[in-house]
Design a protein around this motif. Structure first.
Motif, short mmCIF file in Angstrom:
data_model
loop_
_atom_site.label_atom_id
_atom_site.label_comp_id
_atom_site.label_asym_id
_atom_site.label_seq_id
_atom_site.Cartn_x
_atom_site.Cartn_y
_atom_site.Cartn_z
N GLY A 1 -8.39 -50.93 41.73
CA GLY A 1 -8.89 -50.31 42.96
C GLY A 1 -7.81 -49.51 43.66
N ILE B 1 -5.81 -49.96 46.68
CA ILE B 1 -4.52 -50.58 47.01
C ILE B 1 -3.96 -51.32 45.80
N THR C 1 -13.04 -56.31 37.52
CA THR C 1 -14.34 -56.20 36.84
C THR C 1 -14.84 -54.76 36.77
N LEU C 2 -14.08 -53.85 37.39
CA LEU C 2 -14.41 -52.41 37.37
C LEU C 2 -15.78 -52.14 37.97
N ASN D 1 -14.67 -60.99 35.92
CA ASN D 1 -15.23 -61.11 37.26
C ASN D 1 -14.79 -62.42 37.93
N ALA E 1 -8.91 -58.33 44.81
CA ALA E 1 -10.29 -57.99 44.41
C ALA E 1 -11.25 -58.30 45.54
N THR F 1 -7.49 -58.22 55.83
CA THR F 1 -7.63 -57.05 56.70
C THR F 1 -7.49 -57.43 58.17
N CYS G 1 -3.88 -56.47 57.04
CA CYS G 1 -3.35 -55.11 57.15
C CYS G 1 -4.37 -54.16 57.78
N ASN H 1 -5.61 -48.36 55.28
CA ASN H 1 -4.69 -47.66 54.39
C ASN H 1 -5.19 -46.25 54.09
N HIS I 1 -7.82 -43.18 46.89
CA HIS I 1 -8.73 -43.81 47.85
C HIS I 1 -10.13 -43.33 47.55
N HIS J 1 1.97 -50.31 52.25
CA HIS J 1 1.28 -51.61 52.16
C HIS J 1 1.76 -52.34 50.90
P1 NAD Z 1 -11.24 -51.15 46.55
O1 NAD Z 1 -12.70 -51.28 46.85
O2 NAD Z 1 -10.67 -49.79 46.35
O3 NAD Z 1 -10.89 -51.98 45.23
C1 NAD Z 1 -11.39 -53.27 44.99
C2 NAD Z 1 -11.15 -53.60 43.53
O4 NAD Z 1 -11.66 -54.93 43.29
C3 NAD Z 1 -11.90 -52.67 42.57
O5 NAD Z 1 -11.04 -52.27 41.52
C4 NAD Z 1 -13.04 -53.53 42.04
O6 NAD Z 1 -13.45 -53.17 40.72
C5 NAD Z 1 -12.44 -54.92 42.09
N1 NAD Z 1 -13.46 -55.97 42.21
C6 NAD Z 1 -14.51 -55.99 43.08
N2 NAD Z 1 -15.26 -57.09 42.87
C7 NAD Z 1 -14.65 -57.78 41.88
C8 NAD Z 1 -14.96 -59.01 41.23
N3 NAD Z 1 -16.04 -59.71 41.56
N4 NAD Z 1 -14.13 -59.45 40.24
C9 NAD Z 1 -13.02 -58.71 39.89
N5 NAD Z 1 -12.72 -57.54 40.46
C10 NAD Z 1 -13.51 -57.08 41.44
O7 NAD Z 1 -10.51 -51.94 47.71
P2 NAD Z 1 -9.10 -51.64 48.41
O8 NAD Z 1 -9.33 -50.72 49.54
O9 NAD Z 1 -8.10 -51.34 47.38
O10 NAD Z 1 -8.82 -53.08 49.04
C11 NAD Z 1 -8.14 -54.09 48.30
C12 NAD Z 1 -7.98 -55.33 49.15
O11 NAD Z 1 -7.25 -55.03 50.34
C13 NAD Z 1 -9.32 -55.93 49.62
O12 NAD Z 1 -9.21 -57.33 49.57
C14 NAD Z 1 -9.46 -55.43 51.04
O13 NAD Z 1 -10.21 -56.34 51.81
C15 NAD Z 1 -8.00 -55.41 51.48
N6 NAD Z 1 -7.68 -54.43 52.53
C16 NAD Z 1 -8.06 -53.12 52.41
C17 NAD Z 1 -7.68 -52.20 53.40
C18 NAD Z 1 -8.03 -50.74 53.27
O14 NAD Z 1 -7.73 -49.96 54.20
N7 NAD Z 1 -8.61 -50.27 52.19
C19 NAD Z 1 -6.96 -52.63 54.51
C20 NAD Z 1 -6.59 -53.99 54.60
C21 NAD Z 1 -6.95 -54.86 53.59
#
Ligand code: NAD
Ligand code: TYD
Length: 352
Positions: free
Chosen positions: A14, A16, A38-39, A63, A86, A133, A185, A188, A193, A230
């Motif tokens: 994903g 981050i 799990t993509l 998953n 994830a 978050t 956090c 981001n 993104h 981050h």
């Molecule tokens: P994202 O949606 O870009 O990526 C999530 C990833 O998790 C994806 O690659 C997805 O395929 C994988 N995933 C989802 N369900 C899954 C499952 N059941 N099993 C295995 N893999 C699974 O999210 P992101 O923005 O990179 O956020 C990553 C983490 O950081 C999350 O926990 C989010 O809550 C936290 N976060 C995000 C932000 C932000 O600004 N994006 C800020 C603070 C915290």
């Protein structure tokens, strides 16, 4: 090669997660890094093309909802560290379909906690790092900042699911002495993104001459952090954070949505050679998000004072690098927005 430790990173394909995986693979050749993802629509192995052949890197498609799979995985790889990213991560999607968020963010996290608890019985030197978050703290008024002691007050299905997962992580620490550390956090931004989130969505729409949807009055405020900062904070907390502790991570960089989008429009005009003001004409105020949190802002002084972390670049630098990245990666945008994305976007926009 014998590795010093094996670290599991979940959600590494994903946004981050891919930056965290790259940082760890490159900075710690003595660690074996296993990326479990799990993509879903948000996971994309293209994000990691440059490091996929590194000898200390392994990708596993799987998953975190699947307990039998996790049991086998933990038996095959003796992880000493877990960095858990994830998740289902988009507030608007959580409003459409909360169950997905409960299943992955809550049950998936508890599945991982159980797997770690079983695998680490009697073992020293392990660490479960839960990435969360600032949205768990709810919404601020015009003044004040979230600190690590701010009471939880989640208000969207997404933030409620993250809050529940945070509580389970702490409960496993208190009840079973699972060695955990957590961070919360702010928003981001940066390369990779997914263009359902504000900044990449606006860039993509400007490129296509589409309306730029601003929810409500546009005066909602978010604190924005460069994604690689981050990742560097996660590195510091994973290695130096105190067991059982929580650290807030933020950029000290608060923007109202409308101001941020106007700035983005101006830089896009400058970089694409359009007359100043052209992109701003696309700004369209639309129906508000239900339950929309007014303001998030982070006090990250604990992380700075105790572990010495601060952001490495200014917002001006990070924002321009982000825009340059999108302008030089049209294929990435095209790939991730093909297929189901179009349907998702049209449905979101029609509803407003
Ligand atoms: P994202 O949606 O870009 O990526 C999530 C990833 O998790 C994806 O690659 C997805 O395929 C994988 N995933 C989802 N369900 C899954 C499952 N059941 N099993 C295995 N893999 C699974 O999210 P992101 O923005 O990179 O956020 C990553 C983490 O950081 C999350 O926990 C989010 O809550 C936290 N976060 C995000 C932000 C932000 O600004 N994006 C800020 C603070 C915290
Ligand atoms: P988003 O990127 O979805 O992150 P989050 O909701 O987790 O903070 O949204 C950031 C802010 O931008 C939030 O206040 C909602 C707003 N927003 C819009 O005004 N228009 C949009 O099209 C999107 C996706 C978000």
């Amino acid at each position: 090669m014998r590795y010093k430790k094996t670290v599991l990173i979940t959600g590494g394909a994903g946004f981050i997660g891919s930056h965290v995986v790259r940082l760890f693979v490159q900075k710690y050749p003595q660690y074996r890094i296993v990326n479990l993802d799990t993509l879903t629509y948000a996971g994309n192995l293209e994000n990691l093309r440059d490091i996929e052949k590194a000898p200390n890197y392994t990708f596993i498609k799987g998953n975190i909802r699947d307990t039998a799979f996790l049991k086998d995985l933990f038996e095959s790889y003796r992880f000493q560290g877990i960095i858990h990213l994830a998740a289902e991560s988009h507030v608007d999607r959580s409003i459409e379909n909360p169950m997905e968020f409960i299943e992955t963010n809550v049950i998936g996290t508890v599945n991982l906690l159980n797997a770690a608890r079983l695998a680490w019985r009697g073992q020293e030197g392990c660490r479960f790092y839960h990435v969360s978050t600032d949205e768990v703290y709810g919404s601020l008024g015009d003044e004040g900042l979230f600190t690590e002691t701010t009471a939880y007050d989640p208000r969207s299905p997404y933030s409620a699911s993250k809050a529940a997962s945070d509580h389970f992580v702490r409960a496993y620490h208190h009840t079973y002495h699972l060695p955990v550390v957590l961070s919360n956090c702010s928003n981001n931004y940066g390369p990779n993104h997914f263009p359902e989130k504000l900044i990449p969505l606006i860039i993509n729409n400007i490129l296509h001459g589409k309306p730029l949807p601003i929810y409500g009055d546009g005066k909602y405020a978010r604190d924005w952090l460069w994604v690689k900062d981050h990742a560097s904070a996660i590195d510091v907390i994973f290695h130096k954070g105190k067991e059982g502790e929580t650290y807030n991570i933020g950029g000290n960089n608060e923007w109202k949505n409308i101001d941020l989008v106007e700035k983005l429009c101006d830089i896009m005009d400058e970089k694409t050679g359009k007359p100043q003001g052209s992109s701003q004409k696309l700004i369209t105020f639309v129906k508000d998000r239900p339950g929309h949190d007014r303001r998030y802002a982070i006090d990250a002084s604990k992380l700075r004072d105790e572990l010495g972390w601060t952001p490495s670049i200014t917002f001006e630098e990070g924002f321009r690098m982000t825009i340059d990245w999108y302008l030089t990666h049209p294929d990435w945008i095209k790939n991730v927005t093909s297929g189901a994305y179009q349907q998702y976007y049209e449905k979101q926009y029609d509803n407003r």
